[in-house]
Design a protein around this motif. Structure first.
Motif, PDB file in Angstrom:
ATOM      1  N   GLY A  49      -0.955  -5.113  -3.218  1.00 49.88           N
ATOM      2  CA  GLY A  49      -0.267  -3.882  -3.565  1.00 49.88           C
ATOM      3  C   GLY A  49      -0.909  -2.671  -2.903  1.00 49.88           C
ATOM      4  N   ARG A  50      -1.205  -1.644  -3.718  1.00 47.89           N
ATOM      5  CA  ARG A  50      -1.758  -0.406  -3.197  1.00 47.89           C
ATOM      6  C   ARG A  50      -3.225  -0.210  -3.604  1.00 47.89           C
ATOM      7  NH1 ARG A  50      -0.030   4.287  -4.568  1.00 47.89           N
ATOM      8  NH2 ARG A  50       0.906   3.749  -6.560  1.00 47.89           N
ATOM      9  N   CYS A  51      -3.958  -1.307  -3.680  1.00 43.30           N
ATOM     10  CA  CYS A  51      -5.373  -1.186  -3.999  1.00 43.30           C
ATOM     11  C   CYS A  51      -6.169  -0.765  -2.767  1.00 43.30           C
ATOM     12  CB  CYS A  51      -5.922  -2.493  -4.557  1.00 43.30           C
ATOM     13  SG  CYS A  51      -7.649  -2.378  -5.098  1.00 43.30           S
ATOM     14  N   GLN A 367      -7.835  -4.429 -11.634  1.00 42.30           N
ATOM     15  CA  GLN A 367      -8.579  -4.123 -10.427  1.00 42.30           C
ATOM     16  C   GLN A 367      -8.869  -2.625 -10.353  1.00 42.30           C
ATOM     17  OE1 GLN A 367      -6.896  -5.798  -6.852  1.00 42.30           O
ATOM     18  NE2 GLN A 367      -6.591  -7.787  -7.786  1.00 42.30           N
ATOM     19  N   ALA A 368      -9.515  -2.186  -9.298  1.00 40.85           N
ATOM     20  CA  ALA A 368     -10.031  -0.818  -9.260  1.00 40.85           C
ATOM     21  C   ALA A 368      -8.939   0.248  -9.136  1.00 40.85           C
ATOM     22  CB  ALA A 368     -11.043  -0.671  -8.115  1.00 40.85           C
ATOM     23  N   ILE A 369      -8.011   0.063  -8.188  1.00 42.89           N
ATOM     24  CA  ILE A 369      -7.036   1.113  -7.866  1.00 42.89           C
ATOM     25  C   ILE A 369      -5.625   0.532  -7.859  1.00 42.89           C
ATOM     26  CG2 ILE A 369      -6.477   3.011  -6.273  1.00 42.89           C
ATOM     27  CD1 ILE A 369      -9.401   3.017  -7.127  1.00 42.89           C
ATOM     28  N   ASN A 370      -4.711   1.115  -8.630  1.00 44.18           N
ATOM     29  CA  ASN A 370      -3.254   0.874  -8.519  1.00 44.18           C
ATOM     30  C   ASN A 370      -2.808  -0.552  -8.802  1.00 44.18           C
ATOM     31  OD1 ASN A 370      -2.610   3.550  -7.783  1.00 44.18           O
ATOM     32  ND2 ASN A 370      -3.017   3.139  -5.614  1.00 44.18           N
ATOM     33  N   VAL A 371      -3.673  -1.408  -9.332  1.00 48.08           N
ATOM     34  CA  VAL A 371      -3.324  -2.808  -9.578  1.00 48.08           C
ATOM     35  C   VAL A 371      -3.850  -3.234 -10.945  1.00 48.08           C
ATOM     36  CG1 VAL A 371      -3.703  -5.206  -8.848  1.00 48.08           C
ATOM     37  CG2 VAL A 371      -3.279  -3.435  -7.132  1.00 48.08           C
TER      38      VAL A 371
END
Length: 515
Positions: A49-51, A367-371
């Motif tokens: 995705g956008r991670c 997860q860390a970012i956007n996911v």
């Protein structure tokens, strides 16, 4: 006489009844135990995705502060929670990732297919050297997930040589040409990922044999020892764990992983909305998250049988709540909002990890970012910190502190015919002598009075921090990014007998700093 005895009985029973209405938290403050590894507070960044793309790694034309293409407001936010390690490049993506595709001139890197996540193409502009730069900016250790599914032991050997060897070889010359003369000195390597599923659909017997071969080529170069982490079980697959412990020599293991995701509905096919849910799904979510404690007890008992000295770490390198994606987004990108429920799940899970830190020495939120249960969400130039982010900021005080044994006596939170402990806690003592007590009230309907008993410690100064919101479905949006943020907490009092009394609001997390 009978009347007098009855009156006395009622008088003596009243305090016991009253005590049951409150949480009694007892902490052995003078008996510090093992260190809570900072690596329990690790994170995960997959090519999903956008991670990575449109997360950490942005378009050169985007009008945000950048170092190259690395987005610095994200870096600054993660540095502020003392991120200790970052796992990359997967996840399922790791077992199709060819590390050589992601080095050298970005314009000459091959475009490949990400067949696991959304069927999108991958330009490989973010590769090994870019990831290592990101970790350097973050001030964290890299945790690399090595490809066992579609790669060879030689590929693993070569990747480690490229990263860690300080002599002159073809691979180290490539590293120098790519801008890094000195070795990186990577320590953490996972060998395979979810090898029971997307990482090869293996049996535990076959995986163990493959692991023995691959790990042999994960060699220590130039005084940079590798900490080898085996792909362990999914949730309650106890047979997978036992086979691995039987068949893999202890010298070949620094750790073995465990993956467990919270599904509020209990149904992977219909995981429920991230923001539109009732108390039934709220209760299901927190109940399923608390099951982590049972898992860790069971796996610890199994590991103690084969490793009584506790040399092998249990590495929970994928955990968090998994819901349906946000409406209108790519279902393969796993983008979900993050509510007060998620914050309570994160805090409760970190309390569990802290209390099992004799065996759990590493973990990675997904997860860390956007996911999935992300710390940070982005929308073009905009950024917001989720309620889960604020939990990690509150809990960073426990990193590398010594665990203090704690217990809670409290009424259960009940929904229908089911019940769970309404309050959970962990406590630690740092090198500076300060004690931190983190308490979670899962009950959405009741404020809970609580008393904290510190055995062997006289509290002189107390500070408090609070995260709460009116509803478990509340979340931070780009229109209202600070709806759920930490606040100073003053709802405590030190009593004459040394106890600390306080009131825990519904749906709240409180951390006390005591000295």
């Amino acid at each position: 006489m009978k009347t007098l005895l009855l009156t006395l009985a009622l008088a003596t029973s009243a305090p016991l009844w009253a005590q049951n209405e409150q949480a009694v938290i007892t902490i052995q403050a003078d008996q510090p135990r093992q260190t809570i590894s900072k690596h329990i507070y690790g994170h995960f960044a997959e090519h999903l995705g956008r991670c990575i793309y449109d997360g950490f790694w942005v378009d050169p034309a985007m009008n945000v502060n950048k170092d190259g293409r690395i987005r610095m407001d994200i870096v600054d936010a993660l540095r502020d929670i003392n991120i200790p390690n970052l796992r990359w490049p997967g996840g399922c993506y790791a077992d199709e990732y060819q590390w050589r595709d992601g080095i050298g001139d970005p314009a000459k890197r091959p475009v490949t297919l990400n067949s696991h996540w959304g069927g999108v193409t991958e330009d490989n502009s973010f590769g090994t050297d870019e990831f290592m730069k990101l970790c350097n900016l973050l001030g964290c250790e890299p945790y690399l997930s090595a490809n066992m599914g579609t790669s060879t032991p030689k590929d693993l050997r070569d990747w480690i040589e490229y990263l860690n060897f300080d002599g002159k070889t073809h691979l180290t010359q490539l590293r120098e040409q790519n801008g890094h003369k000195e070795p990186y000195g990577v320590s953490f390597f996972g060998i395979g990922n979810e090898s029971w599923g997307c990482g090869g659909n293996m049996t535990p017997e076959h995986y163990s044999e493959q692991y023995r071969i691959f790990q042999e080529y994960a060699r220590n170069y130039s005084n940079h020892p590798i900490k080898k982490i085996a792909s362990g079980p999914n949730s309650t697959d106890y047979n997978w764990m036992e086979v691995c412990l039987k068949k893999i020599p202890q010298y070949a293991l620094w750790g073995i992983s465990l993956h467990y995701y919270t599904i509020a509905t209990g149904n992977w096919g219909q995981k429920g909305s991230s923001t539109d849910f009732d108390e039934k799904e709220y209760f299901g979510g927190v109940k399923n998250a608390l099951y982590m404690d049972t898992l860790l007890k069971n796996y610890a008992a199994m590991m103690n049988k084969y490793d009584p000295a506790k040399k092998i770490a249990l590495v929970v390198d994928e955990w968090g709540i998994w819901t349906e994606v946000e409406p209108g987004t790519n279902p393969g990108f796993l983008y979900q909002q993050n509510t007060m429920r998620d914050a309570l799940i994160a805090a409760s899970t970190l309390n569990i990890f802290n209390n099992h830190s004799d065996r759990v020495r590493m973990a990675n939120l997904a997860q860390a970012i956007n996911v999935l249960q992300a710390l940070i969400l982005t929308d073009k130039e905009k950024i917001l910190l989720t309620p889960t982010y604020h939990i990690f900021k509150m809990y960073k005080v426990h990193q590398e502190a010594n665990l203090l044994e704690s217990s809670v006596s409290v009424n259960d939170y009940k929904y229908g015919t089911e019940s769970i402990p309404g309050v959970n806690v962990s406590a630690s003592k740092g090198e500076d002598g300060k004690i931190h007590v983190s308490v979670v009230n899962l009950n959405p309907n009741k404020a809970v009075p609580a008393s904290v008993i510190l055995n062997g410690y006289n509290a002189k100064q107390i500070k408090g921090e609070l995260l709460t919101s009116a509803s478990y479905t509340d979340y931070n949006s780009f229109d209202e990014p600070d709806k759920i943020v930490t606040k100073e907490y003053k709802g405590f009092k030190k009593e004459n007998d040394g106890k600390i009394t306080m009131k825990l609001p519904p749906l709240s997390i409180v951390t006390l700093e005591i000295q």
